[in-house]
Design a protein around this motif. Structure first.
Motif, PDB file in Angstrom:
ATOM      1  N   TRP A 181       3.764  -0.529   0.422  1.00 45.91           N
ATOM      2  CA  TRP A 181       3.121  -0.323   0.751  1.00 45.91           C
ATOM      3  C   TRP A 181       2.059   0.838   1.829  1.00 45.91           C
ATOM      4  O   TRP A 181       2.682   1.163   2.318  1.00 45.91           O
ATOM      5  CB  TRP A 181       1.985  -1.223   2.003  1.00 45.91           C
ATOM      6  CG  TRP A 181       0.393  -1.546   2.524  1.00 45.91           C
ATOM      7  CD1 TRP A 181      -0.455  -0.928   1.633  1.00 45.91           C
ATOM      8  CD2 TRP A 181       0.266  -2.087   3.722  1.00 45.91           C
ATOM      9  NE1 TRP A 181      -1.642  -1.057   2.716  1.00 45.91           N
ATOM     10  CE2 TRP A 181      -1.055  -1.831   3.651  1.00 45.91           C
ATOM     11  CE3 TRP A 181       0.914  -2.539   5.026  1.00 45.91           C
ATOM     12  CZ2 TRP A 181      -1.876  -2.458   4.908  1.00 45.91           C
ATOM     13  CZ3 TRP A 181       0.372  -2.923   5.891  1.00 45.91           C
ATOM     14  CH2 TRP A 181      -1.034  -2.852   5.639  1.00 45.91           C
ATOM     15  N   ASN A 182       0.977   1.635   0.401  1.00 39.66           N
ATOM     16  CA  ASN A 182       0.822   2.986   1.012  1.00 39.66           C
ATOM     17  C   ASN A 182      -0.213   3.453   2.162  1.00 39.66           C
ATOM     18  O   ASN A 182      -1.158   2.449   1.564  1.00 39.66           O
ATOM     19  CB  ASN A 182       0.873   3.815  -0.265  1.00 39.66           C
ATOM     20  CG  ASN A 182       2.053   3.910  -1.040  1.00 39.66           C
ATOM     21  OD1 ASN A 182       2.678   4.498  -0.442  1.00 39.66           O
ATOM     22  ND2 ASN A 182       1.478   3.981  -2.321  1.00 39.66           N
ATOM     23  N   THR A 183       0.114   3.321   3.003  1.00 44.54           N
ATOM     24  CA  THR A 183      -0.787   2.896   4.142  1.00 44.54           C
ATOM     25  C   THR A 183      -1.733   4.681   4.001  1.00 44.54           C
ATOM     26  O   THR A 183      -1.690   5.257   3.884  1.00 44.54           O
ATOM     27  CB  THR A 183      -0.968   2.544   5.661  1.00 44.54           C
ATOM     28  OG1 THR A 183       0.555   3.820   5.894  1.00 44.54           O
ATOM     29  CG2 THR A 183       0.091   1.431   6.019  1.00 44.54           C
ATOM     30  N   ALA A 184      -2.402   4.970   4.886  1.00 40.38           N
ATOM     31  CA  ALA A 184      -3.592   6.247   4.960  1.00 40.38           C
ATOM     32  C   ALA A 184      -2.180   7.319   5.601  1.00 40.38           C
ATOM     33  O   ALA A 184      -2.140   8.685   5.368  1.00 40.38           O
ATOM     34  CB  ALA A 184      -4.531   5.530   6.124  1.00 40.38           C
ATOM     35  N   ASP A 225      -1.972   0.034  -2.609  1.00 39.69           N
ATOM     36  CA  ASP A 225      -2.877   1.161  -1.380  1.00 39.69           C
ATOM     37  C   ASP A 225      -3.256  -0.480  -1.178  1.00 39.69           C
ATOM     38  O   ASP A 225      -3.806   0.280   0.045  1.00 39.69           O
ATOM     39  CB  ASP A 225      -3.671   1.763  -1.727  1.00 39.69           C
ATOM     40  CG  ASP A 225      -2.525   3.544  -2.542  1.00 39.69           C
ATOM     41  OD1 ASP A 225      -1.384   3.409  -2.355  1.00 39.69           O
ATOM     42  OD2 ASP A 225      -3.663   3.969  -3.516  1.00 39.69           O
ATOM     43  N   ASP A 226      -3.538  -0.736  -1.277  1.00 36.06           N
ATOM     44  CA  ASP A 226      -4.460  -2.201  -0.824  1.00 36.06           C
ATOM     45  C   ASP A 226      -3.240  -3.039   0.147  1.00 36.06           C
ATOM     46  O   ASP A 226      -2.158  -2.942   0.053  1.00 36.06           O
ATOM     47  CB  ASP A 226      -4.730  -3.247  -1.553  1.00 36.06           C
ATOM     48  CG  ASP A 226      -6.229  -2.079  -2.838  1.00 36.06           C
ATOM     49  OD1 ASP A 226      -6.920  -1.404  -1.566  1.00 36.06           O
ATOM     50  OD2 ASP A 226      -6.029  -2.642  -3.498  1.00 36.06           O
ATOM     51  N   TYR A 227      -3.548  -3.469   1.325  1.00 32.92           N
ATOM     52  CA  TYR A 227      -3.174  -4.309   1.582  1.00 32.92           C
ATOM     53  C   TYR A 227      -2.898  -6.105   0.932  1.00 32.92           C
ATOM     54  O   TYR A 227      -3.198  -6.578   0.406  1.00 32.92           O
ATOM     55  CB  TYR A 227      -3.917  -5.211   2.983  1.00 32.92           C
ATOM     56  CG  TYR A 227      -3.684  -5.959   4.492  1.00 32.92           C
ATOM     57  CD1 TYR A 227      -2.143  -5.737   4.335  1.00 32.92           C
ATOM     58  CD2 TYR A 227      -3.833  -7.445   3.696  1.00 32.92           C
ATOM     59  CE1 TYR A 227      -1.678  -6.560   5.277  1.00 32.92           C
ATOM     60  CE2 TYR A 227      -3.245  -8.397   4.435  1.00 32.92           C
ATOM     61  CZ  TYR A 227      -1.602  -8.413   5.578  1.00 32.92           C
ATOM     62  OH  TYR A 227      -1.230  -9.016   5.759  1.00 32.92           O
ATOM     63  N   GLU A 265       1.686   7.007   5.581  1.00 28.72           N
ATOM     64  CA  GLU A 265       2.717   6.019   5.278  1.00 28.72           C
ATOM     65  C   GLU A 265       3.215   5.183   4.902  1.00 28.72           C
ATOM     66  O   GLU A 265       2.124   4.256   4.440  1.00 28.72           O
ATOM     67  CB  GLU A 265       3.893   5.746   6.499  1.00 28.72           C
ATOM     68  CG  GLU A 265       2.699   4.799   7.238  1.00 28.72           C
ATOM     69  CD  GLU A 265       3.859   4.179   8.960  1.00 28.72           C
ATOM     70  OE1 GLU A 265       5.119   4.993   8.916  1.00 28.72           O
ATOM     71  OE2 GLU A 265       3.463   3.998   9.800  1.00 28.72           O
ATOM     72  N   THR A 266       4.395   5.225   4.138  1.00 25.04           N
ATOM     73  CA  THR A 266       4.615   3.817   2.963  1.00 25.04           C
ATOM     74  C   THR A 266       5.524   2.990   3.506  1.00 25.04           C
ATOM     75  O   THR A 266       6.317   3.393   4.326  1.00 25.04           O
ATOM     76  CB  THR A 266       5.362   4.261   1.683  1.00 25.04           C
ATOM     77  OG1 THR A 266       4.339   5.347   1.016  1.00 25.04           O
ATOM     78  CG2 THR A 266       5.738   3.126   0.695  1.00 25.04           C
ATOM     79  N   PHE A 287       6.253  -3.971   2.628  1.00 22.34           N
ATOM     80  CA  PHE A 287       5.894  -4.817   3.604  1.00 22.34           C
ATOM     81  C   PHE A 287       6.674  -6.714   3.239  1.00 22.34           C
ATOM     82  O   PHE A 287       6.815  -6.277   1.503  1.00 22.34           O
ATOM     83  CB  PHE A 287       5.003  -5.080   3.216  1.00 22.34           C
ATOM     84  CG  PHE A 287       3.999  -6.005   3.457  1.00 22.34           C
ATOM     85  CD1 PHE A 287       2.857  -5.991   4.449  1.00 22.34           C
ATOM     86  CD2 PHE A 287       3.787  -7.529   2.872  1.00 22.34           C
ATOM     87  CE1 PHE A 287       2.132  -6.497   5.577  1.00 22.34           C
ATOM     88  CE2 PHE A 287       2.651  -8.312   3.427  1.00 22.34           C
ATOM     89  CZ  PHE A 287       1.897  -7.503   4.489  1.00 22.34           C
ATOM     90  N   PRO A 293       4.800  -5.635   7.798  1.00 27.93           N
ATOM     91  CA  PRO A 293       5.904  -5.093   7.792  1.00 27.93           C
ATOM     92  C   PRO A 293       7.038  -5.301   8.036  1.00 27.93           C
ATOM     93  O   PRO A 293       7.398  -6.119   8.696  1.00 27.93           O
ATOM     94  CB  PRO A 293       5.188  -3.742   8.016  1.00 27.93           C
ATOM     95  CG  PRO A 293       4.069  -3.915   8.539  1.00 27.93           C
ATOM     96  CD  PRO A 293       3.930  -5.937   8.407  1.00 27.93           C
TER      97      PRO A 293
END
Length: 76
Positions: A27-30, A68-70, A32-33, A36, A43
């Protein structure tokens, strides 16, 4: 074998074939990766951040889904 490689080798479940398809998602958040876990809907912590780049590399090489999405289900 150094500590980082011990951590990496201990996490083979993250990229090995799983009974539950797509349990693990990158999961690529704003900022970090994250790894999940769709089973726990949280996570996952690999326990040693210095091993994270190698764990991510192996997961990508194995074709673990990345988004990139939840990637989880809604929280109650």
């Amino acid at each position: 074998m150094n500590r980082e490689m011990v951590v990496v080798e201990s996490r083979t479940d993250l990229w090995a074939d799983d009974v539950i398809p797509y349990r693990w998602v990158l999961w690529n958040t704003a900022g970090e990766t994250l790894l999940f876990d769709r089973e726990t809907n949280c996570p996952a912590d690999i326990g040693d951040e210095t091993a994270l780049p190698e764990v991510l590399r192996r997961m990508r090489e194995a074709g673990v889904p990345e988004t990139d999405d939840y990637p989880g289900r809604p929280c109650a």
